[in-house]
Design an enzyme around this catalytic site. Structure first.
Site, PDB file in Angstrom:
ATOM      1  N   LYS A 112     -10.200   0.123 -17.223  1.00 47.74           N
ATOM      2  CA  LYS A 112     -11.079   1.290 -17.405  1.00 47.74           C
ATOM      3  C   LYS A 112     -11.176   1.695 -18.861  1.00 47.74           C
ATOM      4  CE  LYS A 112     -10.777   3.610 -12.908  1.00 47.74           C
ATOM      5  NZ  LYS A 112     -10.407   4.856 -12.229  1.00 47.74           N
ATOM      6  N   LYS A 195     -14.441  -7.450  -6.133  1.00 47.08           N
ATOM      7  CA  LYS A 195     -14.134  -6.370  -5.191  1.00 47.08           C
ATOM      8  C   LYS A 195     -15.342  -5.446  -5.002  1.00 47.08           C
ATOM      9  CE  LYS A 195     -11.895  -2.746  -7.052  1.00 47.08           C
ATOM     10  NZ  LYS A 195     -10.830  -1.823  -7.510  1.00 47.08           N
ATOM     11  N   LYS A 198     -17.350   1.178  -6.358  1.00 49.38           N
ATOM     12  CA  LYS A 198     -18.422   2.152  -6.616  1.00 49.38           C
ATOM     13  C   LYS A 198     -19.042   1.945  -7.990  1.00 49.38           C
ATOM     14  CE  LYS A 198     -14.566   5.181  -7.182  1.00 49.38           C
ATOM     15  NZ  LYS A 198     -13.650   5.819  -6.271  1.00 49.38           N
TER      16      LYS A 198
HETATM   17  P1  TYM Z   1      -9.947   5.083  -4.613  1.00 51.74           P
HETATM   18  O1  TYM Z   1     -10.465   6.477  -4.471  1.00 51.74           O
HETATM   19  O2  TYM Z   1     -10.537   4.227  -5.669  1.00 51.74           O
HETATM   20  O3  TYM Z   1     -10.091   4.285  -3.262  1.00 51.74           O
HETATM   21  C1  TYM Z   1      -9.625   4.785  -2.022  1.00 51.74           C
HETATM   22  C2  TYM Z   1      -8.979   3.674  -1.225  1.00 51.74           C
HETATM   23  O4  TYM Z   1      -9.907   2.600  -0.985  1.00 51.74           O
HETATM   24  C3  TYM Z   1      -9.284   1.365  -1.301  1.00 51.74           C
HETATM   25  N1  TYM Z   1     -10.331   0.414  -1.733  1.00 51.74           N
HETATM   26  C4  TYM Z   1     -10.514  -0.808  -1.214  1.00 51.74           C
HETATM   27  N2  TYM Z   1      -9.870  -1.481  -0.240  1.00 51.74           N
HETATM   28  C5  TYM Z   1     -10.327  -2.715   0.071  1.00 51.74           C
HETATM   29  N3  TYM Z   1     -11.386  -3.298  -0.533  1.00 51.74           N
HETATM   30  C6  TYM Z   1     -12.066  -2.667  -1.514  1.00 51.74           C
HETATM   31  N4  TYM Z   1     -13.104  -3.246  -2.096  1.00 51.74           N
HETATM   32  C7  TYM Z   1     -11.631  -1.369  -1.899  1.00 51.74           C
HETATM   33  N5  TYM Z   1     -12.064  -0.459  -2.813  1.00 51.74           N
HETATM   34  C8  TYM Z   1     -11.258   0.616  -2.701  1.00 51.74           C
HETATM   35  C9  TYM Z   1      -8.308   1.702  -2.411  1.00 51.74           C
HETATM   36  O5  TYM Z   1      -7.305   0.725  -2.515  1.00 51.74           O
HETATM   37  C10 TYM Z   1      -7.791   3.042  -1.954  1.00 51.74           C
HETATM   38  O6  TYM Z   1      -6.725   2.884  -1.041  1.00 51.74           O
HETATM   39  N6  TYM Z   1      -5.663   5.798  -7.121  1.00 51.74           N
HETATM   40  C11 TYM Z   1      -6.294   5.896  -5.802  1.00 51.74           C
HETATM   41  C12 TYM Z   1      -6.311   7.297  -5.243  1.00 51.74           C
HETATM   42  C13 TYM Z   1      -4.979   7.960  -5.106  1.00 51.74           C
HETATM   43  C14 TYM Z   1      -3.948   7.633  -4.182  1.00 51.74           C
HETATM   44  C15 TYM Z   1      -2.912   8.577  -4.393  1.00 51.74           C
HETATM   45  C16 TYM Z   1      -3.806   6.643  -3.204  1.00 51.74           C
HETATM   46  C17 TYM Z   1      -4.541   9.038  -5.811  1.00 51.74           C
HETATM   47  N7  TYM Z   1      -3.310   9.404  -5.388  1.00 51.74           N
HETATM   48  C18 TYM Z   1      -1.724   8.543  -3.650  1.00 51.74           C
HETATM   49  C19 TYM Z   1      -2.619   6.615  -2.474  1.00 51.74           C
HETATM   50  C20 TYM Z   1      -1.602   7.545  -2.691  1.00 51.74           C
HETATM   51  C21 TYM Z   1      -7.733   5.444  -5.936  1.00 51.74           C
HETATM   52  O7  TYM Z   1      -8.315   5.465  -6.991  1.00 51.74           O
HETATM   53  O8  TYM Z   1      -8.353   5.124  -4.763  1.00 51.74           O
END
Ligand code: TYM
Length: 332
Positions: A112, A195, A198
């Site tokens: 990023k 992957k 968004k």
């Molecule tokens: P975020 O908001 O980007 O995504 C939410 C969840 O979706 C999963 N994900 C995917 N899984 C499979 N294939 C894909 N293409 C794909 N794109 C997204 C992500 O792995 C995620 O589980 N850092 C985290 C948010 C967060 C969090 C936490 C998660 C903040 N605090 C504590 C767990 C525990 C994030 O950016 O997810």
């Protein structure tokens, strides 16, 4: 009951199918067996610039989608991260236990910040994974359901928990990642080796839960596949077809082998057309429910307030214990 914590960022107008299959579907299932805490992580969202109005709207839309897919506020504490101040408070303590180099090795940060340029990246983007560790450790979570892209952040969380426990006495449960291999990484429909994300350059590569379902079906019909004919799961030679099979299998609970057999002698066109229909049928009631939650934002906000209250009961205990371990003088 063992505990679960997970979070999702309110940084898009809709969740996508990767979010759902990689993580959210597991959130719903784990409600049957675990004590569950689920958060819309708005503190994480502001690590990159957000328009205030848009952020507020997306936070509600995120919560509405979680309710619509089956997060049950009776069984889960569903809350907005900024409603529970302990997240930011524990994050500070953990930042002081994290090495500069250790944080610098996080690949999501490197990606990023490389994209934005280091002068335009915030310090918050750098400490992002430590805040994520705080989210998890506050609830003494045993398991954290996420997609594959979060594995490194969970490793850091485990390291921080262990380091703190070793130095100052057992304070945190060391959490395990809960990553379901088959759906841990859903791929972009236009670029099936990347992957689904968004931030994809081509919107046709991502399927949004809240977009017009007809549009989703069209995106599925025009998904990139190889020039062969046979519907076979083969990630090396048939990345596109394999991704469609993964999605199909997950949405219908039919095995890949069963799908391969069903499409024997048929072409990719049939597979795509049918998957489009499966998706539309699955997503339509979800959209209706999301819309009805958003029609009554006062009620939605109440649900989130109740979730935050439940979350704080647990989070405040962990924070108090952490402050005591660190040597802060308790206020009288
Ligand atoms: P975020 O908001 O980007 O995504 C939410 C969840 O979706 C999963 N994900 C995917 N899984 C499979 N294939 C894909 N293409 C794909 N794109 C997204 C992500 O792995 C995620 O589980 N850092 C985290 C948010 C967060 C969090 C936490 C998660 C903040 N605090 C504590 C767990 C525990 C994030 O950016 O997810």
């Amino acid at each position: 009951r063992p505990r679960v914590l997970s979070g999702i960022q309110p940084t898009a107008d809709s969740f996508h199918l990767g979010n759902y299959l990689g993580a959210l579907r597991q959130w719903v299932k784990l409600q049957d067996t675990h004590e569950t805490f689920y958060s819309v992580v708005d503190l994480h969202a502001i690590t990159v610039e957000q328009d205030p109005k848009v952020l507020r709207q997306r936070t509600r839309v995120s919560a509405a989608q979680l309710l619509a897919i089956g997060i049950d506020p009776q069984r889960s504490a569903l809350f907005v991260q900024s409603h529970v101040p302990e997240h930011a408070q524990l994050s500070w303590v953990l930042e002081c236990q994290t090495g500069f180099g250790e944080a610098g090795r996080m690949t999501q940060f490197k990606d990023k910040s490389a994209k934005q340029g280091s002068d335009r990246s915030s310090v918050g983007l750098f400490t992002y994974p430590v805040l994520q560790a705080a989210d998890i450790l506050l609830y003494q979570a045993d398991a954290v359901p996420v997609g594959e892209d979060q594995r490194q952040h969970l490793e850091l969380t485990r390291d921080l928990a262990q380091r703190f426990n070793n130095r100052l006495g057992k304070t945190f449960v060391v959490p395990e990642p809960y990553i379901i291999k088959d759906t841990a990484k859903i791929y972009d429909l236009q670029e099936p080796t990347a992957k689904m994300s968004k931030s994809a350059s081509n919107v046709n590569g991502i399927i949004e839960l809240l977009e017009d379902p007809k549009r989703s079906a069209k995106k599925i019909r025009s998904a990139v596949t190889d020039t062969g004919r046979e519907v076979k799961f083969d990630t090396e030679n048939k990345a596109g077809v394999s991704n469609l099979l993964t999605i199909y299998s997950a949405l219908t609970d039919r095995t890949i082998a069963d799908l391969e057999a069903a499409y024997e002698g048929k072409g990719y066109g049939d597979l795509k057309k049918d998957l489009g229909e499966v998706f539309v049928e699955w997503v339509t009631p979800i959209q209706e429910r999301a819309k009805s939650y958003l029609d009554d934002t006062a009620e939605l906000d109440k649900v989130l307030a109740a979730g935050a209250e439940r979350a704080r009961e647990v989070a405040s205990k962990t924070l108090a214990r952490t402050y005591q371990r660190i040597g802060f003088l308790p206020p009288v």
